[in-house]
Motif scaffolding. Structure first.
Motif, PDB file in Angstrom:
ATOM      1  N   ASN A 177     125.724 111.804 -23.990  1.00 31.99           N
ATOM      2  CA  ASN A 177     126.551 111.217 -25.045  1.00 31.99           C
ATOM      3  C   ASN A 177     127.288 112.280 -25.868  1.00 31.99           C
ATOM      4  OD1 ASN A 177     123.936 111.957 -25.987  1.00 31.99           O
ATOM      5  ND2 ASN A 177     124.288 110.824 -27.883  1.00 31.99           N
ATOM      6  N   GLU A 178     126.931 113.557 -25.683  1.00 30.72           N
ATOM      7  CA  GLU A 178     127.601 114.651 -26.394  1.00 30.72           C
ATOM      8  C   GLU A 178     128.633 115.371 -25.529  1.00 30.72           C
ATOM      9  OE1 GLU A 178     124.543 117.283 -27.698  1.00 30.72           O
ATOM     10  OE2 GLU A 178     123.581 115.787 -28.988  1.00 30.72           O
ATOM     11  N   HIS A 179     128.755 114.994 -24.247  1.00 26.22           N
ATOM     12  CA  HIS A 179     129.591 115.756 -23.317  1.00 26.22           C
ATOM     13  C   HIS A 179     130.404 114.822 -22.436  1.00 26.22           C
ATOM     14  CE1 HIS A 179     127.570 119.541 -24.293  1.00 26.22           C
ATOM     15  NE2 HIS A 179     126.497 118.794 -24.400  1.00 26.22           N
ATOM     16  N   PHE A 180     131.649 115.229 -22.199  1.00 29.71           N
ATOM     17  CA  PHE A 180     132.480 114.526 -21.224  1.00 29.71           C
ATOM     18  C   PHE A 180     132.348 115.217 -19.876  1.00 29.71           C
ATOM     19  CE2 PHE A 180     136.626 114.458 -18.975  1.00 29.71           C
ATOM     20  CZ  PHE A 180     136.581 113.130 -18.569  1.00 29.71           C
ATOM     21  N   VAL A 181     131.936 114.468 -18.866  1.00 28.85           N
ATOM     22  CA  VAL A 181     131.852 114.971 -17.493  1.00 28.85           C
ATOM     23  C   VAL A 181     132.817 114.162 -16.638  1.00 28.85           C
ATOM     24  CG1 VAL A 181     130.377 115.233 -15.459  1.00 28.85           C
ATOM     25  CG2 VAL A 181     129.457 115.730 -17.732  1.00 28.85           C
ATOM     26  N   PRO A 182     133.802 114.803 -15.981  1.00 31.52           N
ATOM     27  CA  PRO A 182     134.715 114.046 -15.116  1.00 31.52           C
ATOM     28  C   PRO A 182     133.965 113.331 -13.998  1.00 31.52           C
ATOM     29  CG  PRO A 182     135.573 116.255 -15.541  1.00 31.52           C
ATOM     30  CD  PRO A 182     134.166 116.231 -16.060  1.00 31.52           C
TER      31      PRO A 182
END
Length: 366
Positions: free
Chosen positions: A186-191
């Motif tokens: 929830n703290e990171h955007f992962v493609p």
């Protein structure tokens, strides 16, 4: 016909950690990490690990674990799964795993997902702990759930934003209020990429506005139709403003065409053996050269591997150029099955040299 691949097309690696007669899966996994270090130095863009289970010759059964080892051993590569077979795993678990990787290796983690089991029906049932059929009918819902666990594009620090080659579109999605959170995803955007070898996966990637990776290396005759479907039906999303696709291809490049062709023989032999219902280890080049195929097996093998990249530097350059021009791919992901580690690294080195990727990529990332 162009004479060389476009300088805008990236080269990447897909690895299955092939296991050879006289060796072990442990040896293969350690060689995967060694290979990643080598292609990182060569300037390849990303390094993905496949998911396969209960297959003697392929040892990438835990792509998330192996991706962590590869990311820790490299400096520049984007690292991820190519992919996680999502029906085998709760989306929450996949988000937690790859969110953890993103926390430890910001801006370098990808997550490709597919709907095939990556194994036989019995093993699929063991993975999923259910007695029903190993279907992927709920795959679209699983992908949507997976996306909901990650932070929206650009929500965290700039290091953790989009790929850099994959522009995001606004507005950004507002995370749903969830009773269950995937910490630290929830703290990171992962493609998230959709993987596939059919129009089904192409349509799903298009409607969700996600990047699409097509498995040309084992389904070459559906490549153009799937990519056309993807581009035609693509809908801009918060994740991607325009279509972005890669195609994966088998390659073995040597100093001359004769040796490059020889290096493809183990693939041909093991494919024929799998058609007979066998589950062997990869044979050596010498053993594979003596393996006799039936007429029917020869037809299947030639149709599959005739569309791949085997040969010397000039042949490899021409075949990659043809693949890029024909498919319009933004990226080419190379799969190799070469027994000798040094010869395998040399294959990737030659391919990078003939496509002009080494100086371009290294300069861009310096």
């Amino acid at each position: 016909m162009t004479t060389s691949p476009s300088s805008d097309v990236l080269l990447s690696v897909l690895d299955t950690a092939p296991v050879w007669k006289g060796s072990t899966a442990t040896d293969s996994l350690r060689n995967t990490v060694r290979l990643a270090r080598a292609v990182d130095r060569l300037g390849y863009h990303r390094f993905w690990l496949a998911e396969h289970h209960n297959m003697t010759a392929l040892s990438t059964s835990s792509p998330a674990v192996l991706a962590g080892q590869v990311a820790a051993a490299t400096r520049r590569l984007r690292v991820g799964a190519g992919g996680v077979m999502l029906p085998n795993h709760p989306p929450l678990v996949a988000a937690e795993q790859f969110g953890t990787l993103a926390a430890l290796h910001p801006g370098r983690i990808d997550l490709g997902v597919g709907r095939a089991p990556g194994t036989d029906p019995l093993t699929a049932r063991a993975l999923r702990r259910q007695a029903g059929p190993a279907g992927g009918t709920d795959f679209p819902a699983q992908v949507k759930e997976l996306l909901s666990y990650f932070a929206p594009p650009g929500a965290d620090t700039g290091r953790n934003g989009s790929d850099g080659r994959i522009p995001t579109a606004g507005p950004r999605p507002v995370p749903a209020v969830r009773a269950v959170r995937a910490v630290p995803a929830n703290e990171h955007f992962v493609p998230v990429w959709v993987l596939g070898s059919s129009d089904y996966s192409a349509r799903l990637a298009a409607v969700l506005g996600l990047p699409f990776a097509y498995a040309h290396h084992f389904s070459p005759h559906g490549t153009l139709a799937a990519l056309d479907t993807y581009r035609t039906r693509f809908q801009p999303s918060p994740y991607l403003s325009e279509p972005y696709c890669l195609v994966s291809v088998f390659a073995a490049v040597a100093d001359d065409d004769r040796r490059g062709r020889q290096l493809s023989e183990p693939l041909r032999a093991i494919t024929a053996q799998s058609l007979r219902g066998l589950d062997p280890l990869f044979p050596s080049v010498e053993e594979a050269a003596g393996f006799e195929l039936s007429a029917e097996e020869r037809t299947v093998v030639d149709a599959l591997y005739g569309a791949q990249v085997f040969g010397g530097p000039e042949t490899a350059r021409r075949r990659i150029a043809e693949l890029v021009e024909t498919t319009g791919a933004d990226e080419v992901m190379v799969v190799s099955a070469i027994q000798d580690h040094d010869e395998r690294v040399r294959s990737y080195e030659l391919l990078a040299q003939v496509t002009g990727r080494v100086p371009a990529l290294v300069a861009a990332r310096a």
